[in-house]
Enzyme design. Structure first.
Site, mmCIF file in Angstrom:
data_model
loop_
_atom_site.group_PDB
_atom_site.id
_atom_site.type_symbol
_atom_site.label_atom_id
_atom_site.label_comp_id
_atom_site.label_asym_id
_atom_site.label_seq_id
_atom_site.Cartn_x
_atom_site.Cartn_y
_atom_site.Cartn_z
ATOM 1 N N SER A 122 0.821 -1.202 0.000
ATOM 2 C CA SER A 122 0.000 0.000 0.000
ATOM 3 C C SER A 122 0.860 1.259 0.000
ATOM 4 O O SER A 122 0.365 2.331 -0.289
ATOM 5 C CB SER A 122 -0.942 0.007 1.203
ATOM 6 O OG SER A 122 -0.213 -0.200 2.381
ATOM 7 N N HIS A 143 -3.458 -3.606 -5.551
ATOM 8 C CA HIS A 143 -3.691 -3.076 -4.200
ATOM 9 C C HIS A 143 -5.154 -3.188 -3.803
ATOM 10 O O HIS A 143 -6.000 -2.433 -4.286
ATOM 11 C CB HIS A 143 -3.219 -1.611 -4.132
ATOM 12 C CG HIS A 143 -3.371 -0.996 -2.778
ATOM 13 N ND1 HIS A 143 -3.673 0.322 -2.573
ATOM 14 C CD2 HIS A 143 -3.273 -1.546 -1.532
ATOM 15 C CE1 HIS A 143 -3.757 0.560 -1.270
ATOM 16 N NE2 HIS A 143 -3.523 -0.558 -0.629
ATOM 17 N N GLU A 155 -6.692 -1.372 -6.979
ATOM 18 C CA GLU A 155 -5.845 -0.535 -7.828
ATOM 19 C C GLU A 155 -4.843 -1.436 -8.549
ATOM 20 O O GLU A 155 -4.133 -2.218 -7.910
ATOM 21 C CB GLU A 155 -5.094 0.488 -6.965
ATOM 22 C CG GLU A 155 -6.027 1.464 -6.270
ATOM 23 C CD GLU A 155 -5.334 2.404 -5.292
ATOM 24 O OE1 GLU A 155 -5.853 3.510 -5.096
ATOM 25 O OE2 GLU A 155 -4.293 2.033 -4.710
ATOM 26 N N ASN A 193 -5.123 6.154 -1.201
ATOM 27 C CA ASN A 193 -4.410 6.689 -0.041
ATOM 28 C C ASN A 193 -3.892 8.100 -0.287
ATOM 29 O O ASN A 193 -3.656 8.859 0.657
ATOM 30 C CB ASN A 193 -3.262 5.761 0.366
ATOM 31 C CG ASN A 193 -3.788 4.553 1.122
ATOM 32 O OD1 ASN A 193 -4.912 4.564 1.619
ATOM 33 N ND2 ASN A 193 -2.986 3.505 1.182
HETATM 34 P P1 NAI Z 1 -0.667 -9.340 8.295
HETATM 35 O O1 NAI Z 1 0.373 -9.058 9.306
HETATM 36 O O2 NAI Z 1 -2.064 -9.577 8.710
HETATM 37 O O3 NAI Z 1 -0.217 -10.605 7.429
HETATM 38 C C1 NAI Z 1 1.066 -10.768 6.889
HETATM 39 C C2 NAI Z 1 1.362 -12.255 6.793
HETATM 40 O O4 NAI Z 1 2.536 -12.413 6.031
HETATM 41 C C3 NAI Z 1 1.583 -12.925 8.142
HETATM 42 O O5 NAI Z 1 0.793 -14.098 8.210
HETATM 43 C C4 NAI Z 1 3.086 -13.257 8.123
HETATM 44 O O6 NAI Z 1 3.373 -14.452 8.813
HETATM 45 C C5 NAI Z 1 3.337 -13.416 6.657
HETATM 46 N N1 NAI Z 1 4.729 -13.175 6.251
HETATM 47 C C6 NAI Z 1 5.570 -12.218 6.685
HETATM 48 N N2 NAI Z 1 6.735 -12.293 6.033
HETATM 49 C C7 NAI Z 1 6.635 -13.326 5.165
HETATM 50 C C8 NAI Z 1 7.503 -13.889 4.185
HETATM 51 N N3 NAI Z 1 8.722 -13.401 3.974
HETATM 52 N N4 NAI Z 1 7.042 -14.916 3.448
HETATM 53 C C9 NAI Z 1 5.807 -15.429 3.651
HETATM 54 N N5 NAI Z 1 4.948 -14.936 4.565
HETATM 55 C C10 NAI Z 1 5.356 -13.898 5.301
HETATM 56 O O7 NAI Z 1 -0.569 -8.120 7.248
HETATM 57 P P2 NAI Z 1 -1.687 -7.549 6.269
HETATM 58 O O8 NAI Z 1 -2.445 -6.486 6.962
HETATM 59 O O9 NAI Z 1 -2.418 -8.675 5.638
HETATM 60 O O10 NAI Z 1 -0.781 -6.801 5.166
HETATM 61 C C11 NAI Z 1 -0.050 -7.512 4.207
HETATM 62 C C12 NAI Z 1 0.359 -6.574 3.083
HETATM 63 O O11 NAI Z 1 -0.797 -5.943 2.545
HETATM 64 C C13 NAI Z 1 1.294 -5.437 3.476
HETATM 65 O O12 NAI Z 1 2.150 -5.180 2.387
HETATM 66 C C14 NAI Z 1 0.355 -4.291 3.677
HETATM 67 O O13 NAI Z 1 0.965 -3.034 3.496
HETATM 68 C C15 NAI Z 1 -0.652 -4.534 2.568
HETATM 69 N N6 NAI Z 1 -1.970 -3.936 2.775
HETATM 70 C C16 NAI Z 1 -2.589 -3.983 3.987
HETATM 71 C C17 NAI Z 1 -3.833 -3.433 4.160
HETATM 72 C C18 NAI Z 1 -4.527 -3.492 5.473
HETATM 73 O O14 NAI Z 1 -5.483 -2.733 5.675
HETATM 74 N N7 NAI Z 1 -4.140 -4.348 6.393
HETATM 75 C C19 NAI Z 1 -4.539 -2.771 3.041
HETATM 76 C C20 NAI Z 1 -3.844 -2.855 1.787
HETATM 77 C C21 NAI Z 1 -2.599 -3.389 1.687
#
Ligand code: NAI
Length: 507
Positions: A122, A143, A155, A193
Site C-alpha cells: 500500500s 492493491h 488498484e 491513499n
Molecule cells: P498481516 O500481518 O495480517 O499478514 C502478513 C502475513 O505475512 C503474516 O501471516 C506473516 O506471517 C506473513 N509473512 C511475513 N513475512 C513473510 C515472508 N517473507 N514470506 C511469507 N509470509 C510472510 O498483514 P496484512 O495487513 O495482511 O498486510 C499484508 C500486506 O498488505 C502489506 O504489504 C500491507 O501493506 C498490505 N496492505 C494492507 C492493508 C490493510 O489494511 N491491512 C490494506 C492494503 C494493503
C-alpha cells in the site's frame, strides 16, 4: 462460472489481506495455493475462510455445494517451491522493501516465465520492488483494501517496466473476482491513499488551531457534507498505527509537499498508544465497542432577538434572506447595520475577523455563517464568532438559526469554516491527482467512492458546490494563512470554468 483468467493463484502471506484475496480468488474458480512463513498461519486462514463460507450457507446466501467447492480449491503450500505451477502469485507479506524484493527474486526462480507476479503493497513503490527482477514486465501492483471481500475496488499499478498486458490480465481477473479495477500510476499512495489525504489531515489542522473540537468537526462533516463517518471517527476505526504512518510516508515520498503535511496530534497519540477503537480509546472512548459521546450543548434560550443585517457580499445572499424570513427574523435592509443589529457575514475562505474589518462592520456584533452548502441540503448550520463577538450576539444568532429545530454548531473564527476547508482541500488534492495523471478522472471518482466511502467522488463534490466557489475558498485561504498548502492545483484552475467531472481526456 467463466474460466478464471488465472487458473492457479499463489498467495504469499495469509494474514488479513492474503486471506481476503484468497477468498475472492477461490470464489472466482481459481485453485489457490497458500504460503506463509509463520507455522500456523495457513491453517488459521483456511479455518477462517471455511467458517466464513459456512456462515454464508447458514444465511442462505451461498449454496452448500459451492461452499464445499471453494474450500476444496484452497490448498496449503508447505514450501515456496510448491507455487511452481501458479500462473499468478499475489504477495501480501510485511510492508518492507528488502523482504518483498527478496521474496520476488526467489519467486522468479520458482514460477514459469509467463506467470504474473503482483504485490499488494500500500505504500512502497512498485518500480522499486521490481528493481532486481529479471522480468519486471510481468510484475505489477494489485492493491486491495481491507476487508477485501467487502471493499470492491482494486488498484492495478504499473511500475516503470510493467507490460500493458500484465495490467490488462490483472484487470480482467479483478472483474471475474467481482471487484472494480482502477488503473493507477506508480506514485506515492497510488489513488485512494493519496486522495484520502484531504479529509483527516485538514480536520486535524482545524483542531490544532483550536477552531472546534473533534466531536464538533465530525458532526459538521457528517451533517453538512454527508460523510458516513467524521474524520475522527474514521481515525478511530482505522487506528493511528495504520493511518499516521501512511500520512508520514506520503508526505516524505512527495519531498515534504505541504498539502500532505501530517499532524503532531496523531504523532503524539500514536506514541502514547491512544490508537482508536482497538485500544478502547482514541479520539473517543469506547465502552463495549460503542463511542461515549457527550451530548451536544442545547441552543440557548433568547427571548428578544435583535434585528439582523446581512452583508452585501454574503455568499448565497438571497437564500440567506429567505432563510431569515422563514425563521421569523426582523431583517434590516439599510446600506449599513443599525447600532442594535446582529450583523451576518457569509464569507468563502476568509475569516469573520477579516471580513468585519474590510467591510467596516462592528466586530462585536458580527457573526459568520457557512453558506457553501445550500441550507436546504444540509442538516446543520455552522456559525463562527470572531474574538470580539459579544456573547449576547452569539447566543442570539445561535437561538435564531436553531428556531426550526435544525442543529447548529458555533465554532471559533478561522478562514473557511470546517466544511469549506475540508471540501476545498479534498477537491484540490483530487485535482492534483488528475494533474499528475496518476489516474483518469473516472477512475479517481470510482476509487474514492468505493475505497473511501465518500458520498460523492471528489470531482463531483467540487461540481456539486461550485468549482468557482471552491477556487474562491482556496485563494482566500491562501491569503489568510499564507500557506502553500492551499495553492489551487493548475488542473482545478483550468477546469474550474467548465466543471470538474467532465469526463473527457484532454488531447
Ligand atoms: P498481516 O500481518 O495480517 O499478514 C502478513 C502475513 O505475512 C503474516 O501471516 C506473516 O506471517 C506473513 N509473512 C511475513 N513475512 C513473510 C515472508 N517473507 N514470506 C511469507 N509470509 C510472510 O498483514 P496484512 O495487513 O495482511 O498486510 C499484508 C500486506 O498488505 C502489506 O504489504 C500491507 O501493506 C498490505 N496492505 C494492507 C492493508 C490493510 O489494511 N491491512 C490494506 C492494503 C494493503
Amino acid at each position: 462460472m467463466n474460466t478464471p483468467r488465472f487458473h492457479t493463484v499463489g498467495i504469499v502471506g495469509t494474514g488479513a489481506m492474503g486471506r481476503g484475496i484468497a477468498q475472492i480468488a477461490a470464489q472466482a474458480g481459481s485453485t489457490v495455493l497458500l504460503f506463509d512463513t509463520q507455522a500456523d498461519a495457513i491453517a488459521k486462514a483456511r479455518d477462517a475462510l471455511g467458517a466464513q463460507w459456512d456462515k454464508l450457507v447458514d444465511k442462505g446466501r451461498l449454496d452448500a455445494t459451492d461452499a464445499a467447492a471453494h474450500k476444496q480449491r484452497l490448498r496449503p503450500a508447505a514450501r515456496l517451491a510448491e507455487l511452481a505451477g501458479c500462473d499468478l502469485v499475489v504477495e501480501a507479506i510485511v510492508e518492507k522493501l528488502d523482504v518483498k524484493q527478496g521474496l520476488f527474486a526467489e519467486l522468479e526462480g520458482v514460477v514459469g516465465p509467463d506467470a504474473v507476479l503482483a504485490t499488494n503493497t500500500s505504500s512502497l513503490s512498485v518500480t522499486a520492488i521490481a528493481a532486481g527482477l529479471k522480468r519486471p514486465q510481468r510484475f505489477a501492483g494489485y492493491h486491495f483494501f481491507n476487508p477485501v471481500p467487502l471493499m470492491k475496488v482494486v488498484e492495478v499499478i504499473a511500475g516503470l517496466k510493467t507490460a500493458a498486458a500484465t495490467c490488462a490480465a490483472l484487470t480482467d481477473y479483478a472483474r471475474q473476482m467481482g471487484h472494480t479495477p482502477v488503473q493507477a500510476a506508480d506514485t506515492p499512495g497510488f489513488i485512494v491513499n493519496h486522495a484520502g489525504r484531504g479529509y483527516g489531515t485538514e480536520a486535524l489542522r482545524i483542531v490544532s488551531e483550536g477552531v472546534a473540537d473533534f466531536a464538533t468537526i465530525d458532526r459538521i462533516l457528517r451533517d453538512q457534507v454527508g460523510f458516513k463517518l467524521g474524520p475522527f471517527e474514521l481515525f478511530d476505526l482505522t487506528a493511528l498505527d495504520v493511518s499516521h504512518p501512511v500520512m508520514e510516508s506520503i508526505f516524505r515520498q512527495y519531498y515534504d509537499e505541504p498539502r500532505y503535511r501530517p499532524s503532531v496530534i496523531t504523532a503524539q497519540r500514536l506514541a502514547g498508544g491512544v490508537l482508536g477503537r482497538k485500544t478502547g480509546e482514541g479520539f473517543y472512548r469506547y465502552v463495549d465497542g460503542s463511542a461515549q459521546l457527550a451530548p451536544e450543548p442545547a441552543a440557548p434560550r433568547v427571548d428578544d432577538i435583535p434585528p439582523v443585517w446581512v452583508s452585501t457580499r454574503a455568499a448565497r445572499r438571497a437564500e440567506l434572506y429567505q432563510l431569515l424570513k422563514d425563521l421569523g427574523a426582523k431583517i434590516e435592509t439599510g446600506q449599513s447595520p443599525s447600532p442594535q443589529a446582529l450583523t451576518l457575514v457569509a464569507p468563502l475562505g476568509f475569516d469573520v475577523t477579516t471580513v468585519a474589518v474590510v467591510e467596516r462592520l462592528d466586530p462585536a456584533r458580527t457573526i459568520g455563517i457557512d453558506m457553501l452548502v445550500e441550507d436546504a441540503a444540509t442538516r446543520r448550520r455552522v456559525l463562527a464568532t470572531n474574538p470580539a463577538t459579544r456573547s449576547d450576539m452569539r447566543d442570539a444568532a445561535h437561538a435564531l438559526f436553531a428556531r426550526d429545530g435544525k442543529a447548529v454548531s458555533v465554532i471559533r473564527d478561522s478562514g473557511g469554516f470546517v466544511t469549506q476547508r475540508v471540501v476545498a482541500t479534498i477537491v484540490n488534492i483530487a485535482a492534483d491527482i488528475c494533474q499528475q495523471r496518476v489516474c483518469s478522472p473516472q477512475d479517481l471518482e470510482t476509487a474514492v467512492t468505493l475505497g473511501l466511502g465518500y458520498p460523492l467522488g471528489p470531482l463531483a463534490m467540487g461540481d456539486r458546490w461550485g468549482p468557482a466557489n471552491i477556487l474562491e475558498v482556496l485563494f482566500n485561504l491562501q491569503t489568510v494563512y499564507g500557506d502553500p498548502r492551499y495553492r489551487p492545483s493548475p488542473w482545478l484552475r483550468r477546469r474550474g470554468a467548465i466543471g470538474l467531472s467532465l469526463m473527457h481526456e484532454e488531447a
